[in-house]
Design a protein around this motif. Structure first.
Motif, mmCIF file in Angstrom:
data_model
loop_
_atom_site.group_PDB
_atom_site.id
_atom_site.type_symbol
_atom_site.label_atom_id
_atom_site.label_comp_id
_atom_site.label_asym_id
_atom_site.label_seq_id
_atom_site.Cartn_x
_atom_site.Cartn_y
_atom_site.Cartn_z
ATOM 1 N N ALA A 120 0.828 -1.207 0.000
ATOM 2 C CA ALA A 120 0.000 0.000 0.000
ATOM 3 C C ALA A 120 0.861 1.255 0.000
ATOM 4 N N ALA A 121 1.932 1.240 0.794
ATOM 5 C CA ALA A 121 2.839 2.389 0.821
ATOM 6 C C ALA A 121 3.472 2.617 -0.540
ATOM 7 N N LEU A 136 -0.778 11.508 4.584
ATOM 8 C CA LEU A 136 -0.827 10.911 5.914
ATOM 9 C C LEU A 136 -0.856 9.392 5.826
ATOM 10 N N ALA A 137 -1.688 8.857 4.921
ATOM 11 C CA ALA A 137 -1.788 7.401 4.775
ATOM 12 C C ALA A 137 -0.478 6.806 4.279
ATOM 13 N N ALA A 138 0.123 7.420 3.262
ATOM 14 C CA ALA A 138 1.372 6.886 2.702
ATOM 15 C C ALA A 138 2.484 6.882 3.734
ATOM 16 N N LEU A 187 -1.494 -8.461 -3.880
ATOM 17 C CA LEU A 187 -1.774 -7.175 -4.525
ATOM 18 C C LEU A 187 -3.139 -6.632 -4.097
ATOM 19 N N ALA A 188 -4.129 -7.524 -3.988
ATOM 20 C CA ALA A 188 -5.449 -7.075 -3.534
ATOM 21 C C ALA A 188 -5.394 -6.562 -2.105
ATOM 22 N N ALA A 217 -4.390 0.453 0.841
ATOM 23 C CA ALA A 217 -4.297 1.773 0.209
ATOM 24 C C ALA A 217 -5.673 2.444 0.120
ATOM 25 N N LEU A 218 -6.635 1.760 -0.499
ATOM 26 C CA LEU A 218 -7.983 2.318 -0.615
ATOM 27 C C LEU A 218 -8.634 2.477 0.753
#
Length: 322
Positions: free
Chosen positions: A55-56, A192-194, A236-237, A244-245
């Protein structure tokens, strides 16, 4: 003017609710995908670590474009990003895995998902936002529904150590909503999420390196109810959809709804997890669990009604948390 202000607040609630449901549903998918990987020989900590690091990798390039070279923005929000990564991402996951090592999954989940009550208490003590009747009634409905969805059976065994870790996971989950709602107003949610996912992923790898959690993975095919796939597909999902989402939409939802209402909507994650487990693993939900889902929905509606009414007050959660 008053009508326009009220309409804007209601629109924020609607948009926030949609994003919150997307986030909860995305998070809910992670359990079924992770179970498939763990059945193929992965450790739980390895699944989480690869999930947040993928996700990052997805979000960092997007975050870099949003920053547009303003690295000072990162420095100004360094504490928030670090706290988010260590508390909301790594800390919650580590605490939960250590909890289930000492107690049943259902009991650990039940303790962790009392986070909305902790959020309400924090807002009351820290921001003097005393919960209204609708919030208290919605909390009672939602937690009752949570009991039914998790469907605790008699004879569950627990330990003091397990309960302590589960409480730590609850604090981390509450911290996710509180931290997601904050910032100086200029920090994009994707940044912020990354940053949080990158820090959290590295912290999980460090925890595995020093033996706090086991890290091991395989390249074995992953079996689900109606199909078998290569290990890369669920990985990947997990990274793109369930992390990420889920984190980006969750941050956006919390900034629109406030940490209190967002934390109640997040209870849908448990119901979503049941539905995805049914579809991918063949674990059909029982009638009592469906009834619990209905009560969770009722609790969220009651809390939402209270939030709509609160927007008419001169001082509300939107004023104190944005």
């Amino acid at each position: 003017m008053a009508t326009m202000t009220h309409d804007t607040a209601v629109q924020r609630l609607r948009s926030g609710l949609i994003l919150a449901v997307v986030s909860a549903s995305s998070f809910g998918l992670s359990g079924a995908l992770a179970r498939g990987l763990m059945n193929a020989g992965w450790s739980a900590a390895s699944v989480v670590a690869i999930r947040v690091l993928v996700a990052a990798a997805v979000l960092v390039p997007i975050a870099a474009r949003q920053l547009r070279g303003d690295w000072q923005l990162l420095r100004r929000n360094g504490f928030l990003i670090t706290a988010y990564g260590l508390v909301a991402v790594a800390g919650t996951q580590l605490a939960y895995f250590n909890a289930v090592a000492h107690m049943e999954v259902g009991a650990a989940l039940l303790i962790e998902y009392t986070a909305p009550i902790a959020v309400v208490g924090w807002l009351w003590l820290r921001h003097s936002q005393r919960p209204g009747t609708a919030t208290v009634a919605g909390a009672a409905l939602g937690i009752t529904g949570l009991f039914l969805v998790i469907d605790l059976r008699s004879g569950l065994t627990t330990s003091g150590v397990g309960i302590a870790w589960a409480l730590a996971a609850m604090v981390g989950a509450a911290g996710y909503f509180v931290l997601s709602a904050h910032g100086d107003g200029t920090l994009p949610g994707t940044v912020l999420a990354a940053g949080g996912l990158l820090i959290g992923g590295l912290a999980l790898l460090a925890a595995g390196a020093i033996g706090i959690v086991p890290l091991h993975a395989t390249t074995n095919p992953v079996d689900f109810q109606h199909f078998t796939t290569a290990w890369l597909t669920p990985v990947l999902a997990l990274g793109t959809v369930t992390a990420a989402l889920a984190y980006v939409s969750g941050i956006a939802a919390t900034r629109l709804l406030g940490s209190r209402l967002a934390s109640f909507v997040a209870l849908f994650e448990v119901l979503a997890a049941l539905i995805f487990a049914w579809a991918l693993l063949g674990e059909a939900p029982r009638l009592i669990q469906l009834l619990g889902g209905a009560l969770i929905l009722g609790g969220v509606i009651v809390v939402r009604r209270g939030e709509v009414d609160a927007t008419e007050a001169p001082a509300d959660e939107f004023a104190t948390e944005r």
